[in-house]
Write a protein that holds these residues in place. Structure first.
Motif, PDB file in Angstrom:
ATOM      1  N   LEU A  69      48.172  33.888  32.796  1.00 46.72           N
ATOM      2  CA  LEU A  69      46.808  33.345  33.175  1.00 46.72           C
ATOM      3  C   LEU A  69      46.674  33.369  34.547  1.00 46.72           C
ATOM      4  CD1 LEU A  69      46.997  29.753  30.985  1.00 46.72           C
ATOM      5  CD2 LEU A  69      45.146  31.432  31.378  1.00 46.72           C
ATOM      6  N   MET A  70      47.893  33.107  35.157  1.00 51.61           N
ATOM      7  CA  MET A  70      47.656  33.365  36.765  1.00 51.61           C
ATOM      8  C   MET A  70      47.456  34.868  37.222  1.00 51.61           C
ATOM      9  SD  MET A  70      51.074  30.805  38.009  1.00 51.61           S
ATOM     10  CE  MET A  70      50.868  31.153  39.684  1.00 51.61           C
ATOM     11  N   THR A  71      48.252  35.741  36.525  1.00 52.04           N
ATOM     12  CA  THR A  71      47.877  37.309  36.503  1.00 52.04           C
ATOM     13  C   THR A  71      46.232  37.655  36.642  1.00 52.04           C
ATOM     14  OG1 THR A  71      50.112  38.032  36.116  1.00 52.04           O
ATOM     15  CG2 THR A  71      48.175  39.735  36.150  1.00 52.04           C
ATOM     16  N   PHE A  72      45.617  36.925  35.529  1.00 55.55           N
ATOM     17  CA  PHE A  72      44.129  37.146  35.328  1.00 55.55           C
ATOM     18  C   PHE A  72      43.412  36.295  36.504  1.00 55.55           C
ATOM     19  CE2 PHE A  72      40.526  35.474  32.872  1.00 55.55           C
ATOM     20  CZ  PHE A  72      39.555  36.636  32.808  1.00 55.55           C
ATOM     21  N   ALA A  73      43.624  35.364  36.877  1.00 52.40           N
ATOM     22  CA  ALA A  73      43.078  34.552  37.983  1.00 52.40           C
ATOM     23  C   ALA A  73      43.170  35.237  39.126  1.00 52.40           C
ATOM     24  CB  ALA A  73      43.819  33.207  38.187  1.00 52.40           C
ATOM     25  N   ASP A  74      44.417  35.961  39.468  1.00 55.65           N
ATOM     26  CA  ASP A  74      44.388  36.815  40.631  1.00 55.65           C
ATOM     27  C   ASP A  74      43.713  37.987  40.712  1.00 55.65           C
ATOM     28  OD1 ASP A  74      45.908  37.387  43.237  1.00 55.65           O
ATOM     29  OD2 ASP A  74      46.722  38.977  42.189  1.00 55.65           O
ATOM     30  N   TYR A  75      43.465  38.615  39.404  1.00 52.07           N
ATOM     31  CA  TYR A  75      42.309  39.906  39.117  1.00 52.07           C
ATOM     32  C   TYR A  75      41.054  39.297  39.374  1.00 52.07           C
ATOM     33  CZ  TYR A  75      39.247  42.499  36.471  1.00 52.07           C
ATOM     34  OH  TYR A  75      38.338  43.209  36.012  1.00 52.07           O
ATOM     35  N   SER A  76      40.663  38.066  39.139  1.00 53.64           N
ATOM     36  CA  SER A  76      39.472  37.616  38.890  1.00 53.64           C
ATOM     37  C   SER A  76      38.872  37.221  40.328  1.00 53.64           C
ATOM     38  CB  SER A  76      39.270  36.263  38.124  1.00 53.64           C
ATOM     39  OG  SER A  76      39.534  36.754  36.512  1.00 53.64           O
ATOM     40  N   MET A  95      47.168  31.286  46.587  1.00 54.32           N
ATOM     41  CA  MET A  95      46.461  31.058  45.375  1.00 54.32           C
ATOM     42  C   MET A  95      47.116  29.917  44.851  1.00 54.32           C
ATOM     43  SD  MET A  95      45.375  33.308  42.034  1.00 54.32           S
ATOM     44  CE  MET A  95      47.130  33.380  41.151  1.00 54.32           C
ATOM     45  N   ASN A  96      46.434  28.926  44.510  1.00 55.69           N
ATOM     46  CA  ASN A  96      46.712  27.617  43.899  1.00 55.69           C
ATOM     47  C   ASN A  96      46.131  27.457  42.511  1.00 55.69           C
ATOM     48  OD1 ASN A  96      48.417  26.550  46.103  1.00 55.69           O
ATOM     49  ND2 ASN A  96      46.184  26.505  47.167  1.00 55.69           N
ATOM     50  N   CYS A  97      47.197  27.111  41.435  1.00 53.42           N
ATOM     51  CA  CYS A  97      46.651  26.905  40.126  1.00 53.42           C
ATOM     52  C   CYS A  97      47.303  25.604  39.564  1.00 53.42           C
ATOM     53  CB  CYS A  97      47.266  28.092  39.270  1.00 53.42           C
ATOM     54  SG  CYS A  97      46.662  29.871  39.687  1.00 53.42           S
ATOM     55  N   GLU A  98      46.226  25.145  38.534  1.00 52.46           N
ATOM     56  CA  GLU A  98      46.714  23.965  37.839  1.00 52.46           C
ATOM     57  C   GLU A  98      46.362  24.280  36.463  1.00 52.46           C
ATOM     58  OE1 GLU A  98      45.991  23.034  41.865  1.00 52.46           O
ATOM     59  OE2 GLU A  98      44.312  23.324  40.591  1.00 52.46           O
ATOM     60  N   PHE A  99      47.349  24.246  35.569  1.00 50.92           N
ATOM     61  CA  PHE A  99      47.287  24.448  34.084  1.00 50.92           C
ATOM     62  C   PHE A  99      46.621  23.141  33.291  1.00 50.92           C
ATOM     63  CE2 PHE A  99      50.815  26.772  35.871  1.00 50.92           C
ATOM     64  CZ  PHE A  99      50.607  28.301  35.482  1.00 50.92           C
ATOM     65  N   ILE A 100      45.665  23.551  32.707  1.00 52.14           N
ATOM     66  CA  ILE A 100      44.991  22.378  31.943  1.00 52.14           C
ATOM     67  C   ILE A 100      45.348  22.540  30.459  1.00 52.14           C
ATOM     68  CG2 ILE A 100      42.463  21.497  31.575  1.00 52.14           C
ATOM     69  CD1 ILE A 100      41.934  22.956  34.202  1.00 52.14           C
ATOM     70  N   SER A 121      37.880  37.153  58.610  1.00 52.61           N
ATOM     71  CA  SER A 121      39.040  37.674  57.907  1.00 52.61           C
ATOM     72  C   SER A 121      39.395  37.203  56.595  1.00 52.61           C
ATOM     73  CB  SER A 121      40.024  37.910  58.899  1.00 52.61           C
ATOM     74  OG  SER A 121      40.546  36.527  59.372  1.00 52.61           O
ATOM     75  N   LEU A 122      39.005  36.031  56.257  1.00 53.55           N
ATOM     76  CA  LEU A 122      39.376  35.170  55.101  1.00 53.55           C
ATOM     77  C   LEU A 122      38.195  34.857  54.422  1.00 53.55           C
ATOM     78  CD1 LEU A 122      41.838  32.511  56.769  1.00 53.55           C
ATOM     79  CD2 LEU A 122      42.428  34.801  55.741  1.00 53.55           C
ATOM     80  N   VAL A 123      38.641  34.964  52.969  1.00 52.79           N
ATOM     81  CA  VAL A 123      37.444  34.522  51.985  1.00 52.79           C
ATOM     82  C   VAL A 123      38.162  33.552  51.045  1.00 52.79           C
ATOM     83  CG1 VAL A 123      36.034  35.307  50.011  1.00 52.79           C
ATOM     84  CG2 VAL A 123      36.545  36.853  52.008  1.00 52.79           C
ATOM     85  N   PHE A 124      37.315  32.421  50.925  1.00 51.08           N
ATOM     86  CA  PHE A 124      38.079  31.130  50.209  1.00 51.08           C
ATOM     87  C   PHE A 124      37.218  31.163  48.978  1.00 51.08           C
ATOM     88  CE2 PHE A 124      38.854  30.330  54.662  1.00 51.08           C
ATOM     89  CZ  PHE A 124      39.805  29.925  54.665  1.00 51.08           C
ATOM     90  N   LEU A 125      37.911  30.905  48.041  1.00 56.58           N
ATOM     91  CA  LEU A 125      37.324  31.040  46.551  1.00 56.58           C
ATOM     92  C   LEU A 125      37.830  29.765  45.569  1.00 56.58           C
ATOM     93  CD1 LEU A 125      38.588  34.092  47.026  1.00 56.58           C
ATOM     94  CD2 LEU A 125      36.657  34.395  45.362  1.00 56.58           C
ATOM     95  N   ARG A 126      37.160  29.434  44.722  1.00 53.64           N
ATOM     96  CA  ARG A 126      37.739  28.630  43.453  1.00 53.64           C
ATOM     97  C   ARG A 126      36.937  28.956  42.300  1.00 53.64           C
ATOM     98  NH1 ARG A 126      34.082  23.498  45.728  1.00 53.64           N
ATOM     99  NH2 ARG A 126      32.231  24.200  45.188  1.00 53.64           N
ATOM    100  N   GLY A 127      37.655  28.443  41.328  1.00 54.02           N
ATOM    101  CA  GLY A 127      37.294  28.984  39.823  1.00 54.02           C
ATOM    102  C   GLY A 127      38.084  28.244  38.737  1.00 54.02           C
ATOM    103  N   LEU A 128      37.493  28.813  37.676  1.00 54.82           N
ATOM    104  CA  LEU A 128      38.189  28.108  36.386  1.00 54.82           C
ATOM    105  C   LEU A 128      38.398  29.116  35.332  1.00 54.82           C
ATOM    106  CD1 LEU A 128      38.540  25.256  34.891  1.00 54.82           C
ATOM    107  CD2 LEU A 128      36.369  25.434  34.021  1.00 54.82           C
ATOM    108  N   VAL A 129      39.400  29.373  34.584  1.00 53.09           N
ATOM    109  CA  VAL A 129      39.630  30.132  33.659  1.00 53.09           C
ATOM    110  C   VAL A 129      39.583  29.233  32.182  1.00 53.09           C
ATOM    111  CG1 VAL A 129      41.487  31.375  32.301  1.00 53.09           C
ATOM    112  CG2 VAL A 129      41.513  31.436  34.958  1.00 53.09           C
ATOM    113  N   THR A 130      38.887  29.709  31.226  1.00 52.73           N
ATOM    114  CA  THR A 130      38.566  28.986  30.100  1.00 52.73           C
ATOM    115  C   THR A 130      39.164  29.873  28.906  1.00 52.73           C
ATOM    116  OG1 THR A 130      36.343  29.828  29.899  1.00 52.73           O
ATOM    117  CG2 THR A 130      36.584  27.786  30.757  1.00 52.73           C
TER     118      THR A 130
END
Length: 150
Positions: A69-76, A95-100, A121-130
């Motif tokens: 899941l974290m590898t996929f989030a890093d790709y995303s 990268m910070n992740c919370e498993f749901i 020089s920095l890009v800040f993101l947030r998202g959700l894996v379903t």
């Protein structure tokens, strides 16, 4: 993901057949192809990343391994931030992740997100894996833009 060398071949390819017709394999990174493959599709509401969970992604308990899941989030995060990166080299700074919830083999796994801030020089993101529409992993990340090395 690290696009820091000028000789990197990050060009992907369009998929024209099967379940993934109309999607794109965005990266030719060997690890991501092995771990996935992962797919992207640009839509009106932003970039969508997806893959079909396979047995190789499962842990001993029959759910998707957290590392998968974290590898996929890093790709995303790199697909989601693609426009903000505008061809610059880039690396994951944080990268910070919370498993749901878990995902099972055969399920559709998808990531969506947004750029919260695109700085110099920095890009800040947030998202959700379903997984089949159920929230599975919440993530936030910082990508560092870097000069490409020759």
């Amino acid at each position: 993901m690290d696009g820091t060398t000028a000789s990197s071949q990050w060009g992907g390819r369009d998929v024209t057949e099967g379940e993934w017709a109309g999607w794109r394999i965005w990266s030719s990174d060997p690890f991501e192809l092995y771990a996935g493959p992962f797919y992207t599709q640009r839509r009106d509401d932003g970039m969508v990343c997806a893959f079909r969970a396979e047995q190789k992604h499962m842990n001993g308990g029959g759910f998707m391994h957290g590392g998968a899941l974290m590898t996929f989030a890093d790709y995303s995060i790199f697909a989601i931030a693609g426009d903000a990166l505008a061809g610059s080299g880039s690396v994951t700074a944080s990268m910070n992740c919370e498993f749901i919830d878990g995902a099972r083999a055969g399920e559709w796994v998808e990531a969506r997100g947004e750029v919260v801030r695109n700085g110099g020089s920095l890009v800040f993101l947030r998202g959700l894996v379903t997984a089949e529409g159920r929230p599975a992993l919440n993530f936030s990340a910082i990508i560092k833009k870097v000069r490409r090395r020759d």
